[in-house]
Design a protein around this motif. Sequence first.
Motif, mmCIF file in Angstrom:
data_model
loop_
_atom_site.group_PDB
_atom_site.id
_atom_site.type_symbol
_atom_site.label_atom_id
_atom_site.label_comp_id
_atom_site.label_asym_id
_atom_site.label_seq_id
_atom_site.Cartn_x
_atom_site.Cartn_y
_atom_site.Cartn_z
ATOM 1 N N GLN A 159 0.828 -1.208 0.000
ATOM 2 C CA GLN A 159 0.000 0.000 0.000
ATOM 3 C C GLN A 159 0.861 1.256 0.000
ATOM 4 O OE1 GLN A 159 -2.499 0.532 3.441
ATOM 5 N NE2 GLN A 159 -3.674 2.186 2.511
ATOM 6 N N GLU A 160 1.930 1.271 0.790
ATOM 7 C CA GLU A 160 2.780 2.456 0.862
ATOM 8 C C GLU A 160 3.506 2.712 -0.461
ATOM 9 O OE1 GLU A 160 2.767 4.598 3.194
ATOM 10 O OE2 GLU A 160 2.005 3.578 4.981
ATOM 11 N N VAL A 161 3.871 1.646 -1.172
ATOM 12 C CA VAL A 161 4.526 1.833 -2.474
ATOM 13 C C VAL A 161 3.569 2.440 -3.491
ATOM 14 C CG1 VAL A 161 5.485 0.586 -4.456
ATOM 15 C CG2 VAL A 161 6.283 0.061 -2.160
ATOM 16 N N THR A 221 -10.820 -7.043 0.413
ATOM 17 C CA THR A 221 -10.546 -5.675 -0.030
ATOM 18 C C THR A 221 -9.098 -5.553 -0.494
ATOM 19 O OG1 THR A 221 -12.160 -4.786 1.522
ATOM 20 C CG2 THR A 221 -10.491 -3.260 0.696
ATOM 21 N N SER A 222 -8.904 -4.984 -1.681
ATOM 22 C CA SER A 222 -7.558 -4.758 -2.206
ATOM 23 C C SER A 222 -7.155 -3.309 -1.972
ATOM 24 C CB SER A 222 -7.492 -5.064 -3.706
ATOM 25 O OG SER A 222 -6.239 -4.656 -4.236
ATOM 26 N N TRP A 223 -6.240 -3.104 -1.013
ATOM 27 C CA TRP A 223 -5.762 -1.746 -0.757
ATOM 28 C C TRP A 223 -4.864 -1.251 -1.879
ATOM 29 C CZ3 TRP A 223 -7.642 1.660 2.511
ATOM 30 C CH2 TRP A 223 -8.497 1.192 3.514
ATOM 31 N N SER A 224 -4.261 -2.154 -2.603
ATOM 32 C CA SER A 224 -3.484 -1.751 -3.773
ATOM 33 C C SER A 224 -4.396 -1.102 -4.808
ATOM 34 C CB SER A 224 -2.781 -2.974 -4.380
ATOM 35 O OG SER A 224 -2.017 -2.620 -5.511
ATOM 36 N N ARG A 225 -5.564 -1.690 -5.033
ATOM 37 C CA ARG A 225 -6.504 -1.111 -6.000
ATOM 38 C C ARG A 225 -7.097 0.202 -5.477
ATOM 39 N NH1 ARG A 225 -9.244 -3.151 -10.637
ATOM 40 N NH2 ARG A 225 -11.102 -1.903 -11.084
ATOM 41 N N ILE A 226 -7.332 0.270 -4.161
ATOM 42 C CA ILE A 226 -7.832 1.524 -3.584
ATOM 43 C C ILE A 226 -6.837 2.647 -3.824
ATOM 44 C CG2 ILE A 226 -8.277 2.722 -1.401
ATOM 45 C CD1 ILE A 226 -9.612 0.166 -0.401
ATOM 46 N N GLU A 227 -5.556 2.381 -3.551
ATOM 47 C CA GLU A 227 -4.550 3.423 -3.754
ATOM 48 C C GLU A 227 -4.356 3.737 -5.236
ATOM 49 O OE1 GLU A 227 -3.624 5.281 -1.526
ATOM 50 O OE2 GLU A 227 -3.933 4.161 0.333
ATOM 51 N N ALA A 228 -4.620 2.770 -6.101
ATOM 52 C CA ALA A 228 -4.583 3.044 -7.540
ATOM 53 C C ALA A 228 -5.612 4.106 -7.900
ATOM 54 C CB ALA A 228 -4.827 1.758 -8.329
ATOM 55 N N HIS A 229 -6.780 4.070 -7.260
ATOM 56 C CA HIS A 229 -7.796 5.105 -7.484
ATOM 57 C C HIS A 229 -7.249 6.476 -7.111
ATOM 58 C CE1 HIS A 229 -11.677 3.178 -8.512
ATOM 59 N NE2 HIS A 229 -11.097 2.098 -8.008
ATOM 60 N N ARG A 230 -6.555 6.536 -5.978
ATOM 61 C CA ARG A 230 -6.049 7.819 -5.511
ATOM 62 C C ARG A 230 -4.902 8.332 -6.382
ATOM 63 N NH1 ARG A 230 -3.597 8.139 -1.064
ATOM 64 N NH2 ARG A 230 -4.237 10.312 -0.757
ATOM 65 N N ALA A 231 -4.208 7.416 -7.033
ATOM 66 C CA ALA A 231 -3.103 7.811 -7.909
ATOM 67 C C ALA A 231 -3.597 8.356 -9.248
ATOM 68 C CB ALA A 231 -2.181 6.623 -8.137
ATOM 69 N N LYS A 232 -4.931 8.237 -9.501
ATOM 70 C CA LYS A 232 -5.529 8.676 -10.761
ATOM 71 C C LYS A 232 -4.904 7.906 -11.919
ATOM 72 C CE LYS A 232 -7.727 11.693 -8.248
ATOM 73 N NZ LYS A 232 -9.124 11.415 -7.848
ATOM 74 N N GLU A 233 -4.632 8.581 -13.019
ATOM 75 C CA GLU A 233 -4.008 7.924 -14.166
ATOM 76 C C GLU A 233 -2.493 8.002 -14.060
ATOM 77 O OE1 GLU A 233 -5.765 6.173 -16.251
ATOM 78 O OE2 GLU A 233 -7.579 6.790 -15.185
ATOM 79 N N GLY A 234 -1.813 7.084 -14.731
ATOM 80 C CA GLY A 234 -0.361 7.129 -14.727
ATOM 81 C C GLY A 234 0.247 5.865 -14.173
#
Length: 342
Positions: A159-161, A221-234
């Motif tokens: 998640q932190e990465v 729950t996938s926190w990796s996918r949650i943080e992907a949302h916060r990272a937007k595109e890229g």
Amino acid sequence: MSGITQRKQDHISALAEDPAIERQQSGFDQIQLTHRALPELDFQQVDLSAPFLGKTLSFPFLISSMTGGGANNLHRINQHLAEAAETCQVAMAVGSQRSMILEPAAAKSFQLRRYAPTVPLIANLGAVQLNEGFGLKEALQAIETLEADALYLHLNPLQEVIQPEGDTNFAQLLPKIEQLGKQLPVPIILKEVGCGLSSEDIRRGIEAGIQWFDLAGRGGTSWSRIEAHRAKEGPQNELGKLFQDWGLTTPQSLKQAAPFQSQAHFIASGGIRNGIDMVKCVIMGGCVCGVAAPLLQPALEHPQVVVDVIERFKTAYHTAQFLLGAPNFDHLFLNPDLILPS
């Protein structure tokens, strides 16, 4: 609104907006139990209670860590969860209390003992924060604010990465964890957040004096996918989705924990979605079972809605325990004979 409180709001929004965050890959369906047509029990007399942190739960259920922060809705979620925990006589863990260290107004969302005076409560800080200036003072503040029975130090390297503002220095944490454990008045519980703990993680934790672990496997729950949302595109968005199913499932982690059952206690969490999943976890060595995602939307509504969900888990757990011919927790716990050979 502070950055860390906004992050908590982003997490809740992502969970509400993207059904694929719930991965439904926990592996529990692959475990078959041995039905007893002659259970030789009175259903009404089956004892569901379980010991946990020096107290007795009505059944081995833990409301897992979700949230907390300076916004009113975050306080309301935690209050509703705490009230439901007390009503149902189950345990509760809070989300990361880093928010209240950085933003004093957030402390209100963690002052929950008044709502849950008799059940186990677990405080929570990120282990990586021990490399970012946190130490005994902050840990005691988290424990004292919640009036907690234990402290989660959560381990969330993936998640932190992925997190845009993540802290990724996980080097030399074990000596700091060991030292902190010697100084605290309550036990530390090392907890993953959805990727599971391996046997090597557990072994090293035990060597550092830790006796409690929350395995928190993948598949829910996938926190990796949650943080992907916060990272937007890229690139970070792509990376978060690539790693959305990384890690060990909860059953896999329970197998990794099996050699250490005489040395430590293990909380099973990650992808547990009904009382049958819970029974399977107890049979495999989970002393209590943590559930989070199914309780989030109910907690936004009313404590009674949370109670209703917990009671459905309890009814299914009760039924499965009865159908296995197990009169109490001790007859389930670490009893592999109740699992059909694969």
